[in-house]
Design an enzyme around this catalytic site. Structure first.
Site, mmCIF file in Angstrom:
data_model
loop_
_atom_site.group_PDB
_atom_site.id
_atom_site.type_symbol
_atom_site.label_atom_id
_atom_site.label_comp_id
_atom_site.label_asym_id
_atom_site.label_seq_id
_atom_site.Cartn_x
_atom_site.Cartn_y
_atom_site.Cartn_z
ATOM 1 C CB ALA A 253 -28.959 -50.843 -53.773
ATOM 2 C CB ALA A 254 -31.000 -51.965 -48.282
ATOM 3 N N GLY A 255 -29.992 -54.610 -49.785
ATOM 4 C CA GLY A 255 -29.526 -56.005 -49.756
ATOM 5 C C GLY A 255 -28.178 -56.146 -50.451
ATOM 6 C CG ASP A 256 -27.818 -55.270 -54.512
ATOM 7 O OD1 ASP A 256 -28.012 -56.497 -54.489
ATOM 8 O OD2 ASP A 256 -28.447 -54.493 -55.268
#
Ligand code: RIB
Length: 311
Positions: A251-254
């Site tokens: 979820a770092a990209g999210d």
């Protein structure tokens, strides 16, 4: 100015095993721990924007099961408006089976469930909300035809479209490029789209140029721990990554996309918004899980104050 962020995308329950290393084919591995954490690229991006105190709504589907109820309650407790999340009685909620190792590397297997049924009816639920929004966030965990129709509706309504091309497609329909204002692939996704290795600012610049030739206005290539390359029609810049100790990059990209959208919806410049995205993504990598890792506005502001925005 309308400042609402809309998300049209997936909602999953993540089934997460912490493991010493990612298993190889045929290996049985003793894990460290197991947790269930709300996730899904669409829901993660919605929660990321909402925790930055921007009014946010999501349109999508959950299944007729316990996970669906929990996922909805969780979104609501983060103040994400869920009035237009349809409870699909015909199927189960989306799930992601995730392994995260001691080096913060992961494997993710997604079973779409209700997300796979998102279609025209859901675009019809989205369309009346568009006049209240400045940004529509899209990803590719729901059927591509629905993503494309949502992008068309947003363009007609004058709403900026940000597409996270994840999971990585081998190619995107050419019409979709002209419907998207900002595309935000990570290195792997960029490579899938342009068919050459993207792992440096130089190769990211080449990839961004190619994506622009296909009709995208702004290409933002997320290079993880290396930083972010951004190219608009008349400018380009590179922002080095904030240095943090990553424990889990799920979820770092999210988080980046939620931070980017939240900042743009509040009138920040593109460069400032990319910095907000980078800070939100970096903070998310320091905590375990998808939505459990997403930072509050207070944390992002304090982090940005402590860390001179990278130039
Ligand atoms: O981007 C991370 C997300 O991918 C996880 O939350 C999982 O649900 C998968 O959709």
């Amino acid at each position: 100015m309308n400042s609402r962020v809309l998300v049209f995308g997936s909602i999953n329950m993540d089934l997460v095993a912490k493991v010493p290393h990612l298993p190889i084919p045929g290996e049985t591995l003793q894990g460290h721990s197991f947790t269930t954490v709300p996730g899904g690229k669409g829901a993660n991006q919605a929660v990321a924007a909402a925790r930055l105190e921007v009014p946010t709504a999501i349109v999508g589907r959950v299944g007729n099961d316990q996970f669906g109820q929990e996922l909805l309650q969780n979104l609501q407790s983060d103040r994400v408006q869920t009035d237009n999340v349809y409870i699909d009685l015909s199927t189960t909620s989306g799930v992601a089976i995730i392994a995260v190792d001691d080096n913060a590397e992961n494997h993710i297997v997604v079973i779409s469930g209700a997300n796979g049924n998102v279609g025209e009816e859901d675009v019809e639920r989205l369309t009346p909300l568009l006049p209240t929004a400045s940004i529509l966030l899209l990803q590719l965990e729901i059927p591509l035809s629905a993503v494309q129709k949502a992008a068309q509706a947003a363009q007609q309504a004058g709403v900026k479209v940000i597409l996270d091309p994840a999971p990585a497609p081998t190619e995107l329909p050419s019409e979709l490029y002209s419907l998207v204002d900002i595309i935000t692939p990570n290195a792997v996704e960029a490579e899938q789209l342009v068919h050459f290795a993207v792992n440096t600012p130089e190769s990211a610049e080449k990839a961004a140029l190619l994506l622009q030739q296909r009709g995208i206005k702004t290409a933002i290539i997320k290079l993880g721990a290396k930083g972010v390359f951004c190219a608009t029609v008349d400018d380009s810049f590179f922002i080095p990554a904030f240095s943090v100790k990553a424990v889990d990059t799920v979820a770092a990209g999210d988080a980046f996309n939620g931070g980017l959208a939240a900042a743009l919806s509040q009138g920040y410049s593109l460069r400032e918004a990319v910095t907000w995205g980078a800070a939100t993504g970096a903070l998310s990598a320091t905590k375990s899980g998808a939505q459990s890792s997403l930072p509050t506005r207070q944390r992002v502001e304090a982090f940005l104050q402590e860390h001179q925005p990278p130039r």
